[in-house]
Scaffold this active site. Structure first.
Site, PDB file in Angstrom:
ATOM      1  N   ASN A 137      11.783  -0.910   6.646  1.00  0.00           N
ATOM      2  CA  ASN A 137      12.460  -1.656   5.602  1.00  0.00           C
ATOM      3  C   ASN A 137      12.397  -3.157   5.876  1.00  0.00           C
ATOM      4  OD1 ASN A 137      13.956  -2.059   3.273  1.00  0.00           O
ATOM      5  ND2 ASN A 137      15.620  -0.674   3.864  1.00  0.00           N
ATOM      6  N   THR A 173      10.301   3.124   1.062  1.00  0.00           N
ATOM      7  CA  THR A 173      10.230   3.047  -0.405  1.00  0.00           C
ATOM      8  C   THR A 173       9.658   1.688  -0.775  1.00  0.00           C
ATOM      9  OG1 THR A 173      12.462   2.139  -0.499  1.00  0.00           O
ATOM     10  CG2 THR A 173      12.254   4.525  -0.776  1.00  0.00           C
ATOM     11  N   LEU A 389      18.134   2.132   2.158  1.00  0.00           N
ATOM     12  CA  LEU A 389      18.920   0.928   1.784  1.00  0.00           C
ATOM     13  C   LEU A 389      18.015  -0.147   1.178  1.00  0.00           C
ATOM     14  CD1 LEU A 389      21.047   0.909   5.015  1.00  0.00           C
ATOM     15  CD2 LEU A 389      21.695   1.782   2.754  1.00  0.00           C
TER      16      LEU A 389
HETATM   17  C1  LIG Z   1       4.583   5.987  12.588  1.00  0.00           C
HETATM   18  C2  LIG Z   1       5.343   4.703  12.130  1.00  0.00           C
HETATM   19  C3  LIG Z   1       4.733   4.028  10.931  1.00  0.00           C
HETATM   20  C4  LIG Z   1       5.579   2.767  10.506  1.00  0.00           C
HETATM   21  C5  LIG Z   1       4.895   2.025   9.349  1.00  0.00           C
HETATM   22  C6  LIG Z   1       4.907   2.876   8.069  1.00  0.00           C
HETATM   23  C7  LIG Z   1       4.320   2.086   6.892  1.00  0.00           C
HETATM   24  C8  LIG Z   1       5.329   0.999   6.419  1.00  0.00           C
HETATM   25  C9  LIG Z   1       4.764   0.210   5.188  1.00  0.00           C
HETATM   26  C10 LIG Z   1       5.699  -0.955   4.751  1.00  0.00           C
HETATM   27  C11 LIG Z   1       6.926  -0.452   4.035  1.00  0.00           C
HETATM   28  C12 LIG Z   1       7.864  -1.615   3.620  1.00  0.00           C
HETATM   29  C13 LIG Z   1       9.090  -1.064   2.935  1.00  0.00           C
HETATM   30  C14 LIG Z   1      10.071  -2.137   2.542  1.00  0.00           C
HETATM   31  O1  LIG Z   1      10.256  -3.125   3.226  1.00  0.00           O
HETATM   32  C15 LIG Z   1      10.818  -1.999   1.196  1.00  0.00           C
HETATM   33  S1  LIG Z   1       9.687  -2.575  -0.142  1.00  0.00           S
HETATM   34  C16 LIG Z   1      10.006  -4.325  -0.096  1.00  0.00           C
HETATM   35  C17 LIG Z   1       8.793  -5.099   0.350  1.00  0.00           C
HETATM   36  N1  LIG Z   1       9.124  -6.516   0.417  1.00  0.00           N
HETATM   37  C18 LIG Z   1       9.104  -7.324  -0.667  1.00  0.00           C
HETATM   38  O2  LIG Z   1       8.745  -6.937  -1.764  1.00  0.00           O
HETATM   39  C19 LIG Z   1       9.598  -8.741  -0.412  1.00  0.00           C
HETATM   40  C20 LIG Z   1       8.835  -9.782  -1.234  1.00  0.00           C
HETATM   41  N2  LIG Z   1       7.392  -9.648  -1.025  1.00  0.00           N
HETATM   42  C21 LIG Z   1       6.822 -10.000   0.155  1.00  0.00           C
HETATM   43  O3  LIG Z   1       7.449 -10.455   1.093  1.00  0.00           O
HETATM   44  C22 LIG Z   1       5.317  -9.786   0.272  1.00  0.00           C
HETATM   45  O4  LIG Z   1       4.769  -9.701  -1.031  1.00  0.00           O
HETATM   46  C23 LIG Z   1       4.953  -8.501   1.057  1.00  0.00           C
HETATM   47  C24 LIG Z   1       5.336  -8.713   2.520  1.00  0.00           C
HETATM   48  C25 LIG Z   1       5.676  -7.295   0.481  1.00  0.00           C
HETATM   49  C26 LIG Z   1       3.446  -8.267   0.970  1.00  0.00           C
HETATM   50  O5  LIG Z   1       2.777  -9.416   1.461  1.00  0.00           O
HETATM   51  P1  LIG Z   1       1.686 -10.178   0.544  1.00  0.00           P
HETATM   52  O6  LIG Z   1       1.484 -11.537   1.115  1.00  0.00           O
HETATM   53  O7  LIG Z   1       2.086 -10.048  -0.878  1.00  0.00           O
HETATM   54  O8  LIG Z   1       0.332  -9.293   0.714  1.00  0.00           O
HETATM   55  P2  LIG Z   1      -0.710  -9.392   1.917  1.00  0.00           P
HETATM   56  O9  LIG Z   1      -0.063  -9.815   3.161  1.00  0.00           O
HETATM   57  O10 LIG Z   1      -1.867 -10.205   1.454  1.00  0.00           O
HETATM   58  O11 LIG Z   1      -1.168  -7.860   2.096  1.00  0.00           O
HETATM   59  C27 LIG Z   1      -1.618  -7.120   0.960  1.00  0.00           C
HETATM   60  C28 LIG Z   1      -1.594  -5.681   1.387  1.00  0.00           C
HETATM   61  O12 LIG Z   1      -0.234  -5.280   1.624  1.00  0.00           O
HETATM   62  C29 LIG Z   1       0.074  -4.165   0.774  1.00  0.00           C
HETATM   63  N3  LIG Z   1       1.466  -4.236   0.354  1.00  0.00           N
HETATM   64  C30 LIG Z   1       2.033  -5.120  -0.488  1.00  0.00           C
HETATM   65  N4  LIG Z   1       3.331  -4.861  -0.638  1.00  0.00           N
HETATM   66  C31 LIG Z   1       3.614  -3.773   0.130  1.00  0.00           C
HETATM   67  C32 LIG Z   1       4.806  -3.004   0.392  1.00  0.00           C
HETATM   68  N5  LIG Z   1       5.969  -3.303  -0.199  1.00  0.00           N
HETATM   69  N6  LIG Z   1       4.715  -1.952   1.233  1.00  0.00           N
HETATM   70  C33 LIG Z   1       3.545  -1.627   1.805  1.00  0.00           C
HETATM   71  N7  LIG Z   1       2.383  -2.307   1.606  1.00  0.00           N
HETATM   72  C34 LIG Z   1       2.430  -3.368   0.775  1.00  0.00           C
HETATM   73  C35 LIG Z   1      -0.860  -4.309  -0.410  1.00  0.00           C
HETATM   74  O13 LIG Z   1      -0.993  -3.063  -1.047  1.00  0.00           O
HETATM   75  C36 LIG Z   1      -2.140  -4.763   0.302  1.00  0.00           C
HETATM   76  O14 LIG Z   1      -2.754  -3.668   0.943  1.00  0.00           O
HETATM   77  P3  LIG Z   1      -4.039  -2.931   0.244  1.00  0.00           P
HETATM   78  O15 LIG Z   1      -5.134  -3.987   0.164  1.00  0.00           O
HETATM   79  O16 LIG Z   1      -4.383  -1.777   1.108  1.00  0.00           O
HETATM   80  O17 LIG Z   1      -3.530  -2.502  -1.129  1.00  0.00           O
END
Ligand SMILES: CCCCCCCCCCCCCC(=O)CSCCNC(=O)CCNC(=O)[C@H](O)C(C)(C)COP(=O)(O)OP(=O)(O)OC[C@H]1O[C@@H](n2cnc3c(N)ncnc32)[C@H](O)[C@@H]1OP(=O)(O)O
Ligand SMILES: CCOC(=O)c1cnc2ccc(OC)cc2c1SCCC#N
Length: 389
Positions: A137, A173, A389
């Site tokens: 998260n 999520t 959450l």
């Molecule tokens: C065995 C243990 C395993 C533990 C790990 C499990 C897995 C946990 C996974 C995480 C679970 C988190 C859950 C959670 O926290 C709850 S969802 C909330 C996520 N956070 C936000 O939306 C906050 C605002 N946005 C940001 O900060 C950025 O946009 C983020 C950081 C989201 C992406 O940064 P960015 O600067 O916009 O993008 P790039 O760095 O250029 O990277 C692009 C790549 O990132 C993929 N992407 C984008 N958003 C995603 C998301 N929400 N989950 C997974 N992947 C996500 C996207 O598909 C692409 O990959 P692709 O090219 O393959 O499509």
């Protein structure tokens, strides 16, 4: 759509969608701990990893300041989640938590935190199998560092640190669609302060509706209706644990809560989580339970308001009191505590009360994911007994 990063990960891939021949369970076997990468992944040279000690007031402030300005916004940029510091400390320090799973990235020059991702351990049951998972998260990259492929590095690093603790699955999520949702849920919203929701532009006056008529439509009694309805207290933990464990067994996916988990996640904590139960006045048996968590949002474009006080339905159990009546009492308490809106997902049995209690469907979807664990088929939201959450 090309998912250059997610196509490399042990998650259900879109191309495998619906392939019933693939077995349910882990996609990859655990790696011997000696073969897990010992050192952190490389960051661009101007950045460094930090492990965030959420016990430290100063570190907690840094995390809060990053999230309050850079975390999730709705598609119309009307709101941004504004998790409080006490909420973050609660969410990140459950029984058995690992400080090493609270990961930040700092710019060496400015010393500013520019990215964050977290994991907390959780025992999750998938059908009859209990799996030790990490709940991931608070993935956040500063707005100025977006679209630089930093997120995959954050994800690989938290994966590496989870592997080091001999844990091989995760649950998370997201509002975005990535490979591959195990279910997709809908948010529903119950106005408690309709005037404010209309003023900020979230709700609109219905046709042939005046403001006073709208306020009357959403009005709630001052007192709860269910005899024996009261706040949960510490001595209730064993009975609530029994009630909740028994209730959650009906869902395909749910937490496997023990008393320590219930004590942490469900005992009331001011401005963080509220929980209530029904104790039968005759038998003193605990027959029902409801809870909601407090997650305010910043209001981004309004002259009159800056903060939205939102309650989010958490875990609810109904065995004697009709769920609709129980949830109406939850609405009454939330209104009394000055919440503006009560939000709920269509998970568990929530769809049985949403329309009757005047919830309206949101336009946001919430997709659930498992990492390194395949399930036979997508689930219906009503098969899901897990709220993150
Ligand atoms: C065995 C243990 C395993 C533990 C790990 C499990 C897995 C946990 C996974 C995480 C679970 C988190 C859950 C959670 O926290 C709850 S969802 C909330 C996520 N956070 C936000 O939306 C906050 C605002 N946005 C940001 O900060 C950025 O946009 C983020 C950081 C989201 C992406 O940064 P960015 O600067 O916009 O993008 P790039 O760095 O250029 O990277 C692009 C790549 O990132 C993929 N992407 C984008 N958003 C995603 C998301 N929400 N989950 C997974 N992947 C996500 C996207 O598909 C692409 O990959 P692709 O090219 O393959 O499509
Ligand atoms: C008034 C109803 O909407 C919300 O409560 C709300 C508040 N803040 C958000 C911040 C980011 C955000 O990004 C998806 C959505 C919201 C939402 S709607 C979806 C959450 C629920 N229920």
């Amino acid at each position: 759509k090309r998912h250059k990063f997610w196509e490399t990960q042990p998650v259900g891939q879109f191309k495998d969608f619906g392939d019933r021949s693939l077995p349910e369970g882990p996609i990859e076997a655990p790696t011997p701990l000696s073969e897990v990468k010992q050192e952190p992944y490389n960051l661009p040279s101007q950045y460094e990893w930090i492990t965030c000690d959420m016990d430290s007031e100063e570190m907690c402030n840094e995390v809060y300041n990053l999230l309050t300005s850079n975390y999730v916004e709705d598609d119309e940029n009307m709101f941004r989640f504004n998790y409080s510091k006490e909420f973050l400390q609660w969410a990140l320090r459950p029984p058995g938590y690992f400080r090493s799973w609270h990961i930040g990235v700092r710019a060496k020059s400015s010393k500013k935190m520019v990215a964050f991702i977290t994991g907390v351990p959780a025992r999750i049951r998938v059908r009859e199998t209990i799996v030790n998972m990490a709940e991931i998260n608070f993935l956040c990259v500063h707005k100025k560092l977006r679209s630089k492929r930093l997120a995959p590095v954050m994800i690989k690093e938290v994966t590496r640190r989870v592997h080091l603790e001999n844990s091989w699955q995760a649950a998370y999520t997201a509002g975005v669609v990535i490979p591959t949702p195990i279910t997709t849920c809908q948010y529903w919203h119950r106005s408690l302060n309709p005037k404010k929701l209309i003023d900020v532009g979230f709700s609109r006056l219905g046709a042939r509706m005046t403001m006073s008529r709208t306020i009357r439509l959403y009005k709630l009694p001052d007192q709860t209706a269910t005899p024996g309805f009261r706040k949960m207290e510490p001595h209730d933990v064993p009975a609530v644990t029994r009630l909740l464990r028994n209730y959650l067994r009906q869902f395909v996916l749910s937490p496997d809560f023990d008393e320590n988990d219930v004590e942490h996640w469900l005992l009331p904590k001011e401005n963080v989580v509220d929980s209530f139960l029904v104790e039968s006045p005759e038998t003193h048996e605990i027959t029902d339970f409801c809870s909601f968590y407090t997650l305010p949002s910043s209001i981004l474009g309004s002259q009159n308001y800056t903060a939205l006080k939102a309650a989010y339905s958490y875990y609810n159990v109904s065995t004697k009191t009709p769920l609709t009546q129980l949830m109406n009492d939850a609405l009454i308490v939330a209104k009394r505590k000055d919440f503006d809106v009560f939000n709920a997902l269509d998970v568990m049995h929530n769809e049985t009360f949403l329309k009757e209690l005047k919830f309206g469907p949101g336009d946001g979807k919430l997709h659930y994911y498992l990492y390194n664990y395949r399930i036979r088929r997508v689930l219906r939201p009503s098969e899901l007994g897990l709220v993150l959450l």
